[in-house]
Design a protein around this motif. Structure first.
Motif, mmCIF file in Angstrom:
data_model
loop_
_atom_site.group_PDB
_atom_site.id
_atom_site.type_symbol
_atom_site.label_atom_id
_atom_site.label_comp_id
_atom_site.label_asym_id
_atom_site.label_seq_id
_atom_site.Cartn_x
_atom_site.Cartn_y
_atom_site.Cartn_z
ATOM 1 N N THR A 1 -12.368 -9.191 -1.569
ATOM 2 C CA THR A 1 -12.849 -10.094 -2.625
ATOM 3 C C THR A 1 -11.933 -10.088 -3.842
ATOM 4 O O THR A 1 -11.834 -11.096 -4.533
ATOM 5 C CB THR A 1 -14.280 -9.723 -3.065
ATOM 6 N N VAL A 2 -11.285 -8.962 -4.130
ATOM 7 C CA VAL A 2 -10.307 -8.906 -5.228
ATOM 8 C C VAL A 2 -8.919 -8.866 -4.590
ATOM 9 O O VAL A 2 -8.602 -7.943 -3.824
ATOM 10 C CB VAL A 2 -10.536 -7.672 -6.123
ATOM 11 N N LEU A 3 -8.107 -9.887 -4.906
ATOM 12 C CA LEU A 3 -6.867 -10.093 -4.155
ATOM 13 C C LEU A 3 -5.689 -9.318 -4.760
ATOM 14 O O LEU A 3 -4.612 -9.861 -5.038
ATOM 15 C CB LEU A 3 -6.571 -11.586 -4.053
ATOM 16 N N HIS A 4 -5.903 -8.041 -4.994
ATOM 17 C CA HIS A 4 -4.872 -7.066 -5.377
ATOM 18 C C HIS A 4 -5.150 -5.869 -4.468
ATOM 19 O O HIS A 4 -6.261 -5.315 -4.507
ATOM 20 C CB HIS A 4 -5.011 -6.728 -6.865
ATOM 21 N N LEU A 5 -4.167 -5.507 -3.668
ATOM 22 C CA LEU A 5 -4.354 -4.439 -2.671
ATOM 23 C C LEU A 5 -5.101 -3.238 -3.252
ATOM 24 O O LEU A 5 -4.764 -2.764 -4.337
ATOM 25 C CB LEU A 5 -2.971 -3.981 -2.178
ATOM 26 N N HIS A 6 -6.097 -2.758 -2.524
ATOM 27 C CA HIS A 6 -6.811 -1.556 -2.970
ATOM 28 C C HIS A 6 -7.406 -0.832 -1.782
ATOM 29 O O HIS A 6 -7.759 -1.448 -0.775
ATOM 30 C CB HIS A 6 -7.909 -1.891 -3.984
ATOM 31 N N ILE B 1 -2.579 -5.887 2.620
ATOM 32 C CA ILE B 1 -1.782 -5.042 3.525
ATOM 33 C C ILE B 1 -0.621 -5.806 4.141
ATOM 34 O O ILE B 1 0.458 -5.251 4.365
ATOM 35 C CB ILE B 1 -2.685 -4.415 4.622
ATOM 36 N N HIS B 2 -0.823 -7.089 4.369
ATOM 37 C CA HIS B 2 0.218 -7.864 5.053
ATOM 38 C C HIS B 2 1.369 -8.218 4.123
ATOM 39 O O HIS B 2 2.501 -8.387 4.577
ATOM 40 C CB HIS B 2 -0.395 -9.123 5.671
ATOM 41 N N GLU B 3 1.080 -8.353 2.840
ATOM 42 C CA GLU B 3 2.137 -8.704 1.886
ATOM 43 C C GLU B 3 2.802 -7.468 1.278
ATOM 44 O O GLU B 3 3.880 -7.575 0.680
ATOM 45 C CB GLU B 3 1.582 -9.614 0.781
ATOM 46 N N ALA B 4 2.182 -6.311 1.443
ATOM 47 C CA ALA B 4 2.770 -5.077 0.904
ATOM 48 C C ALA B 4 3.929 -4.634 1.784
ATOM 49 O O ALA B 4 3.858 -4.727 3.014
ATOM 50 C CB ALA B 4 1.712 -3.985 0.861
ATOM 51 N N ASP B 5 4.998 -4.123 1.147
ATOM 52 C CA ASP B 5 6.022 -3.469 1.965
ATOM 53 C C ASP B 5 5.491 -2.082 2.342
ATOM 54 O O ASP B 5 4.564 -1.555 1.718
ATOM 55 C CB ASP B 5 7.368 -3.419 1.231
ATOM 56 N N ALA B 6 6.116 -1.501 3.362
ATOM 57 C CA ALA B 6 5.586 -0.248 3.914
ATOM 58 C C ALA B 6 5.605 0.870 2.869
ATOM 59 O O ALA B 6 4.689 1.710 2.838
ATOM 60 C CB ALA B 6 6.382 0.150 5.154
ATOM 61 N N PHE C 1 -11.822 2.781 3.077
ATOM 62 C CA PHE C 1 -11.783 1.402 3.556
ATOM 63 C C PHE C 1 -10.649 0.657 2.883
ATOM 64 O O PHE C 1 -10.364 0.879 1.705
ATOM 65 C CB PHE C 1 -13.069 0.635 3.189
ATOM 66 N N GLN C 2 -10.017 -0.244 3.603
ATOM 67 C CA GLN C 2 -9.045 -1.159 2.989
ATOM 68 C C GLN C 2 -9.305 -2.542 3.577
ATOM 69 O O GLN C 2 -9.100 -2.775 4.763
ATOM 70 C CB GLN C 2 -7.599 -0.698 3.270
ATOM 71 N N MET C 3 -9.818 -3.450 2.762
ATOM 72 C CA MET C 3 -10.118 -4.804 3.211
ATOM 73 C C MET C 3 -8.946 -5.722 2.856
ATOM 74 O O MET C 3 -8.478 -5.691 1.711
ATOM 75 C CB MET C 3 -11.363 -5.348 2.498
ATOM 76 N N SER C 4 -8.497 -6.550 3.785
ATOM 77 C CA SER C 4 -7.424 -7.499 3.491
ATOM 78 C C SER C 4 -7.811 -8.906 3.911
ATOM 79 O O SER C 4 -8.172 -9.142 5.074
ATOM 80 C CB SER C 4 -6.120 -7.095 4.195
ATOM 81 N N ARG C 5 -7.723 -9.796 2.961
ATOM 82 C CA ARG C 5 -7.971 -11.231 3.119
ATOM 83 C C ARG C 5 -9.460 -11.516 3.345
ATOM 84 O O ARG C 5 -10.246 -10.621 3.616
ATOM 85 C CB ARG C 5 -7.085 -11.835 4.212
ATOM 86 N N GLU C 6 -9.797 -12.783 3.182
ATOM 87 C CA GLU C 6 -11.217 -13.163 3.211
ATOM 88 C C GLU C 6 -11.895 -12.706 4.499
ATOM 89 O O GLU C 6 -12.998 -12.149 4.473
ATOM 90 C CB GLU C 6 -11.334 -14.691 3.038
ATOM 91 N N ALA C 7 -11.225 -12.921 5.622
ATOM 92 C CA ALA C 7 -11.822 -12.540 6.904
ATOM 93 C C ALA C 7 -11.967 -11.026 7.030
ATOM 94 O O ALA C 7 -12.774 -10.538 7.830
ATOM 95 C CB ALA C 7 -11.001 -13.093 8.062
ATOM 96 N N GLY C 8 -11.167 -10.290 6.259
ATOM 97 C CA GLY C 8 -11.252 -8.825 6.266
ATOM 98 C C GLY C 8 -12.172 -8.277 5.182
ATOM 99 O O GLY C 8 -12.174 -7.076 4.932
ATOM 100 N N TRP C 9 -12.932 -9.176 4.514
ATOM 101 C CA TRP C 9 -13.917 -8.850 3.465
ATOM 102 C C TRP C 9 -13.301 -8.546 2.115
ATOM 103 O O TRP C 9 -13.961 -7.985 1.242
ATOM 104 C CB TRP C 9 -14.828 -7.676 3.872
#
Ligand code: 5GP
Ligand code: ZN
Length: 134
Positions: A94-99, A50-55, A84-92
């Motif tokens: 596991t697959v590092l492509h936005l989903h 979410i942080h690397e995606a543009d709006a 649900f949308q998980m972002s980064r390790e602390a956000g749970w």
């Protein structure tokens, strides 16, 4: 060739159970589902979270997730939906492509919230709000 498994799914070099597709997004069944019809919605272009995606990219994924939620509800007769949308390790993540996870829900499906519900201390709410808005 991308090393990202979700890019490989978009490219077709890894198999998937396609639920939905438009120009910008692809949706497919999760292979470790929380429940029946659990679907992942991803942008076709690789973006990490979410942080690397543009709006605009993020909003296209959100719009596709809404279409998928409506499709699943109509076809499966689900009684509700959890997204649900998980972002980064602390956000749970596991697959590092936005989903976004779109999970059809039924009243008796046995899923439960992953956090404990307790009332906040009002001083804590004011303190964090001050940090957010100052
Ligand atoms: P995250 O934990 O990053 O939010 O979610 C990643 C999701 O991708 C998990 O729910 C996991 O079950 C799912 N997943 C991981 N690898 C694959 C795969 O190769 N194919 C499919 N369809 N889902 C996958
Ligand atoms: Zn990718």
């Amino acid at each position: 060739m991308s090393e990202c498994i979700f890019c490989k799914i978009v490219e077709g070099s890894l198999p998937s159970h396609k639920v939905f597709e438009n120009d910008d997004c692809y949706a497919f069944l999760d292979i470790f589902p929380a429940g029946r019809g659990h679907t992942l919605v991803i942008p076709k272009k690789h973006v990490r979270d979410i942080h690397e995606a543009d709006a605009l990219t993020y909003s296209k994924v959100a719009a596709a997730a809404k279409d998928v939620a409506d499709l699943l509800a109509a076809k499966l007769g689900s009684e509700g939906t959890t997204v649900f949308q998980m972002s980064r390790e602390a956000g749970w993540q596991t697959v590092l492509h936005l989903h976004m996870h779109v999970i059809p829900r039924w009243k008796d499906d046995g899923l439960h919230k992953p956090w404990d519900i307790a009332p906040a201390d009002d001083a804590d709410l004011r303190e964090v709000l001050q940090q957010i808005t100052k």
